[in-house]
Design a protein around this motif. Structure first.
Motif, PDB file in Angstrom:
ATOM      1  N   ASN A   1       5.722   6.309 -21.321  1.00  0.00           N
ATOM      2  CA  ASN A   1       6.019   7.590 -22.433  1.00  0.00           C
ATOM      3  C   ASN A   1       7.028   9.170 -21.788  1.00  0.00           C
ATOM      4  O   ASN A   1       6.825   9.717 -22.487  1.00  0.00           O
ATOM      5  N   VAL A   2       7.145   8.870 -20.511  1.00  0.00           N
ATOM      6  CA  VAL A   2       7.390  10.342 -19.854  1.00  0.00           C
ATOM      7  C   VAL A   2       8.960   9.351 -19.288  1.00  0.00           C
ATOM      8  O   VAL A   2       9.223  10.745 -19.272  1.00  0.00           O
TER       9      VAL A   2
ATOM     10  N   MET B   1      10.366   9.004 -23.802  1.00  0.00           N
ATOM     11  CA  MET B   1      11.030   9.350 -21.815  1.00  0.00           C
ATOM     12  C   MET B   1      10.567  10.827 -22.369  1.00  0.00           C
ATOM     13  O   MET B   1      11.730  11.665 -22.433  1.00  0.00           O
ATOM     14  N   ILE B   2       9.619  11.719 -22.851  1.00  0.00           N
ATOM     15  CA  ILE B   2       9.377  13.140 -23.206  1.00  0.00           C
ATOM     16  C   ILE B   2      10.184  13.964 -22.057  1.00  0.00           C
ATOM     17  O   ILE B   2      10.546  14.868 -22.522  1.00  0.00           O
ATOM     18  N   ALA B   3      10.288  13.279 -21.416  1.00  0.00           N
ATOM     19  CA  ALA B   3      10.351  14.283 -19.814  1.00  0.00           C
ATOM     20  C   ALA B   3      11.734  14.804 -19.856  1.00  0.00           C
ATOM     21  O   ALA B   3      12.620  15.654 -19.080  1.00  0.00           O
ATOM     22  N   HIS B   4      11.900  14.056 -20.447  1.00  0.00           N
ATOM     23  CA  HIS B   4      14.289  14.316 -20.851  1.00  0.00           C
ATOM     24  C   HIS B   4      14.448  14.676 -22.344  1.00  0.00           C
ATOM     25  O   HIS B   4      15.786  15.347 -22.426  1.00  0.00           O
ATOM     26  N   TYR B   5      13.155  14.782 -23.465  1.00  0.00           N
ATOM     27  CA  TYR B   5      13.533  15.564 -24.797  1.00  0.00           C
ATOM     28  C   TYR B   5      14.566  16.921 -24.701  1.00  0.00           C
ATOM     29  O   TYR B   5      14.882  16.404 -25.605  1.00  0.00           O
ATOM     30  N   ASN B   6      14.475  17.625 -23.603  1.00  0.00           N
ATOM     31  CA  ASN B   6      14.755  19.219 -24.190  1.00  0.00           C
ATOM     32  C   ASN B   6      15.800  19.125 -23.117  1.00  0.00           C
ATOM     33  O   ASN B   6      15.983  20.800 -22.650  1.00  0.00           O
TER      34      ASN B   6
END
Ligand code: NDP
Length: 332
Positions: A221-222, A245-250
């Motif tokens: 998820n990350v 891959m929420i660590a990359h969304y921003n």
């Protein structure tokens, strides 16, 4: 009637800020032929919405500037000019981020609430995130009894279902989350090892200790460091379920790595991404199975509820700081 809605007024660069959004009032008329008037009771905020705030080609078109955002919502029909709907019907739609709307009846779906859950669960454990977890784990992860499942974002809407389904399917489950309270929640839900990735020191060593026999399935998820750790600790023929891959969304620059992708060869790994809509046809099976697990007390779900459309942006931004345990929802 009047309705408040949240609009995107500028495209965020990096982490979005409240100034990228505005709250506006619109007047709604009565529904025309084939339309319904719906008052939303719940709306969802989801990490994927960040992607739609950027102007680029993707599997869903970007949000338009100056227009209301969209997303999952559960509401009640107040008036209908379509024979298939009547006042009082509960409907699911993608017309979230607004208190009420008049739209074609074909864009909303009549729903009923399974026993043992509240209607908002149709946006969480028994809705899109739950289906994501269930279908991703079963169809791509193909877990076998006795295998080790590693899930990142373990205390979130998707991850918390993945972790517990993994247990129900006989896996040893290792999960990560960003606070001790979330890890305690995971432990109480039966997860074998819950790791606070913010305080554990070396994530690689912490996961290695928790999964001494290696990893057979990684539910991602990350992205980022978590993915590298999973590649490092994967057993031969492990399956990687690339969900998010929420660590990359921003990120404002393309992120590096994974630096050890070469592991995919020697270990014969299978890395497969997916978008939940490709598994929509499995929804009835998913809902039957997961609601049974909930009724039997074998699957817990948590919801973090923020009150009012005026705080919807805050709820959305909270996804990126870990403000939620389980599903982040806005009650309207
Ligand atoms: P969550 O409920 O898991 O909320 C997001 C969580 O991510 C936060 O609570 C936070 O928890 C964690 N997080 C935020 N930033 C970081 C970071 N930089 N590093 C590590 N963890 C971080 O969201 P969902 O369950 O709705 O979604 C989970 C993932 O699944 C997302 O990546 C989403 O995009 C993806 N997804 C994919 C779908 C698909 O079709 N492929 C469908 C639905 C979701 P913590 O405190 O643990 O850091």
């Amino acid at each position: 009637m009047e309705s408040l809605e949240v609009r995107l007024v500028s495209r965020p660069l990096g982490l979005p800020s409240p100034s990228n959004f505005e709250l506006a009032t619109v007047s709604l008329g009565q529904p025309g032929p084939g339309e319904v008037l719906v008052r939303n009771r719940w709306m969802s905020v989801d990490p994927y919405m960040r992607g739609r705030m950027t102007d680029r080609r993707s599997y869903v078109p970007p949000f338009a500037l100056g227009a209301a955002l969209e997303g999952g919502a559960v509401g009640e029909v107040l008036a209908s000019a379509d024979p298939a709907f009547a006042p009082g019907d509960l409907v699911l739609s993608m017309w979230g981020w607004r208190e009420a709307f008049v739209k074609p009846a074909a864009t909303v779906r009549k729903v009923s609430v399974p026993a043992g859950v509240g209607e908002e669960a149709l946006l969480g454990v028994l809705g899109m995130p739950g289906l994501t977890a269930w279908a991703g784990l079963r169809e791509i992860g193909q877990p076998g009894s006795g295998e080790t499942l590693f899930v990142s974002g373990g205390a979130g809407a998707v991850g918390s279902v993945v972790a517990q389904l993994g247990k129900a399917l006989g896996c040893r489950v290792v999960a990560t989350a960003g606070t001790d309270a979330k890890c305690a929640w995971l432990a109480a839900a039966g997860v074998d090892a819950a790791i606070n990735y913010r305080t554990c020191g070396s994530l690689l060593e912490a996961v290695r200790r928790a999964a001494p026999g290696g990893i057979d399935i990684y539910f991602d998820n990350v992205g980022g460091e978590h993915l590298e750790v999973a590649l490092e600790l994967a057993n031969p023929f492990a399956r990687f379920v690339e969900c998010g891959m929420i660590a990359h969304y921003n990120a404002t620059e393309p992120p590096p790595g994974p630096r050890n992708l070469i592991q995919v060869i020697g270990k014969s790994l299978r890395i497969q991404g997916f978008v939940v809509t490709q598994f929509q046809h499995l929804e009835p099976r998913f809902q039957a199975e997961v609601s049974a697990l909930i009724r039997e007390g074998r699957l817990r779900y948590e919801e973090t509820i923020v009150e009012g459309i005026g705080r919807a942006v805050e709820a959305f931004l909270g996804l990126f700081s870990g403000a939620n345990t389980g599903k982040m929802l806005v009650r309207l």
